[in-house]
Design an enzyme around this catalytic site. Structure first.
Site, mmCIF file in Angstrom:
data_model
loop_
_atom_site.group_PDB
_atom_site.id
_atom_site.type_symbol
_atom_site.label_atom_id
_atom_site.label_comp_id
_atom_site.label_asym_id
_atom_site.label_seq_id
_atom_site.Cartn_x
_atom_site.Cartn_y
_atom_site.Cartn_z
ATOM 1 N N ASP A 158 13.687 -1.602 -16.383
ATOM 2 C CA ASP A 158 13.436 -3.025 -16.177
ATOM 3 C C ASP A 158 13.904 -3.899 -17.337
ATOM 4 O O ASP A 158 13.412 -5.001 -17.520
ATOM 5 C CB ASP A 158 11.940 -3.267 -15.936
ATOM 6 N N GLU A 159 14.870 -3.419 -18.118
ATOM 7 C CA GLU A 159 15.261 -4.196 -19.295
ATOM 8 C C GLU A 159 16.686 -3.856 -19.709
ATOM 9 O O GLU A 159 17.064 -2.683 -19.753
ATOM 10 C CB GLU A 159 14.298 -3.873 -20.440
ATOM 11 N N ASP A 183 15.242 -8.807 -17.958
ATOM 12 C CA ASP A 183 13.948 -8.118 -17.909
ATOM 13 C C ASP A 183 13.352 -8.268 -16.538
ATOM 14 O O ASP A 183 13.099 -9.377 -16.088
ATOM 15 C CB ASP A 183 12.997 -8.694 -18.952
#
Length: 494
Positions: free
Chosen positions: A105-106, A11
């Site tokens: 972002d993950e 993350d």
């Protein structure tokens, strides 16, 4: 659930703000808020320094300004975020064929499937090396969570932040989960959490004690069974390899409702052109054109039209979007417009111009469609717009970024990611011939350059994309939790 912590969760928490801090030396260790800067804008991401003041993603930007008036407020630069994200995702793909990106972002990674890890020691070594590789490639720090399931890997990454690594050893899961809030478990949002709280259930341990039958009674069969299993640390969800995109779309939220029907039509055409540029950039075409309209009363309407074959032609998409607009009443005003394309394919149908009311639409060179003729003739000269946080270059001072603009002036701070300290600030007329927009610079010397991408699309309301999961990527800090506090110089509203 497997018996080794070989599921890794990544993350890039506060990702947008972290990239901005890495790119702009004057903002390192300062409060940074990224999102739409208009009255209806929302926070996309807030740096850790801004979170101290209570600012968080999805918060209205006006509220954020009241909480942290001296923070730096920037419009997103999606092009550089995508490029940096792809660099990190590339590192993950070197570890395993099973990489499940959920957003920029993950991501989850199945280390066992790639033979990268098979027990606790090998998994920990992979996590350490990954964090070092992220530093080398992007200049950013990362935190890693490792566990025997996706749910637990996500929880481990939460515990690792910022800039750390946490491994949950098999056999310790129940004890770890027991005191945690019910909101820790996937699928337990505010509504479900409140429902459980009213039943006297506040922690994961209390979910397990309540029993499966009680949870089914409270939440229904599917949700009750799933929640009880997770409370017992059972999570059999596999890591699923990257899925193909199902749609390509763009949308804008307007600071002031649009009432003029002609203006609405021009906005729809502009959005259609942007959507096609994004479609072509991905090497795709599509059959179904979708129009989204949010009216003054917050009611949202969608209309769609399916063509005879896939297209990436801007004229076809523009005309289809305008036909869809004809069926929507915009009398009371419009606050949001969007245009999308679904039914994606990697080829185009020949001679689709016949679908545009039998007329051919002339356009410019590949990838750079001209505006409709009527719009070109009617539109007055457009004043150059300088967006807070975006990159510029001056013939005398070199590369910099816009701190703010207004009253015919634009203020620029001249610095690069490699600058040893805050750069100098200069103010120019908005029409200064020596100043021009520029592409972002790479965050690490010697890395391939990054493009501006869709940075110009970022003036809308923004979206709360900052997530709270796995490898958290932020600017490099001298030690865990480091990064000094302080206030960024005010950014003049753009």
């Amino acid at each position: 659930m497997r018996n080794a912590p070989t599921i890794l969760h990544l993350d890039m928490d506060a990702f947008y703000a972290s990239v901005e801090q890495a790119s702009k030396p004057s903002l390192r260790g300062k409060a940074v808020v990224v999102g739409g800067l208009g009255p209806r804008g929302v926070v996309a991401t807030a740096s850790y320094e801004a979170r101290v003041f209570g600012v968080h993603s999805a918060m209205p930007m006006g509220q954020a300004r009241r909480l942290a008036p001296n923070a730096a407020y920037l419009v997103p630069r999606f092009g550089i975020y995508r490029d940096v994200s792809e660099q990190v995702m590339g590192l993950l793909r070197e570890l395993s064929p099973l990489v499940e990106p959920l957003s920029l972002d993950e991501a989850f990674v199945d280390l066992e499937a790639g033979g990268a890890a098979w027990d606790e020691e090998s998994a920990r070594l992979v996590g350490v090396k990954l964090r070092a590789d992220i530093r080398a490639v992007t200049g950013l720090a990362g935190s890693v969570g490792l566990a025997a399931s996706k749910m637990l890997a996500k929880i481990a990454s939460e515990e690792a932040k910022p800039d750390g690594l946490v491994v949950i050893e098999p056999g310790t899961e129940r004890a770890l989960l027991a005191p945690m809030s019910v909101r820790t478990l996937p699928g337990v949002g505010p509504a479900t959490g409140d429902h459980l709280r009213r039943a006297g259930i506040h922690t994961v341990d209390e979910i397990a004690e309540a029993g499966e039958d009680e949870l089914v009674r409270l939440l229904g069969k599917a949700h009750g069974h799933a929640l009880y299993a997770m409370a017992l640390a059972h999570d059999e969800r596999p890591v699923v390899a990257e899925r193909e995109a199902k749609s390509v779309s763009v949308e804008d939220t307007y600071d002031v409702d649009i009432h003029d029907r002609v203006r609405v039509g021009l906005e729809v055409q502009r959005l259609a052109d942007r959507c096609v540029r994004r479609l072509r950039g991905a090497g795709l075409s599509g059959r179904t054109i979708v129009l989204k309209v949010r009216r003054f009363d917050f009611s949202t309407l969608t209309r769609s039209e399916t063509l005879r074959g896939p297209t990436d032609d801007p004229g076809v998409v523009r005309e289809a979007a305008l036909r869809l607009l004809d069926s929507v009443d915009t009398t009371g005003g419009v606050r949001l417009l969007g245009v999308g394309v679904t039914g994606l394919a990697d080829y185009t149908q020949e001679d689709l111009f016949a679908q545009v009311a039998g007329e051919r639409v002339e356009h410019g060179e590949e990838g750079d469609p001209e505006e409709p003729l009527a719009e070109r003739e009617a539109a007055p000269p457009v004043e150059r717009r300088w967006v807070a946080g975006h990159d510029v270059r001056h013939v005398e001072y070199g590369h910099g970024w816009v701190q703010g603009s207004g009253l015919g002036r634009v203020t620029v701070r001249f610095e690069t990611p490699e600058s040893s300290g805050p750069g100098r600030v200069r103010t120019f007329r908005v029409d200064d011939p020596g100043l021009e927009a520029a592409d972002p610079l790479p965050l690490v010397r010697g890395r391939p350059g990054v493009s501006g991408g869709d940075g110009g699309d970022a003036g809308g309301g923004g979206t709360g994309l900052g997530r709270v999961l796995g490898v958290e990527v932020g600017p490099l800090r001298p030690e865990r939790g480091g990064g000094g506090m302080g206030q960024a110089p005010p950014v003049v509203p753009g």
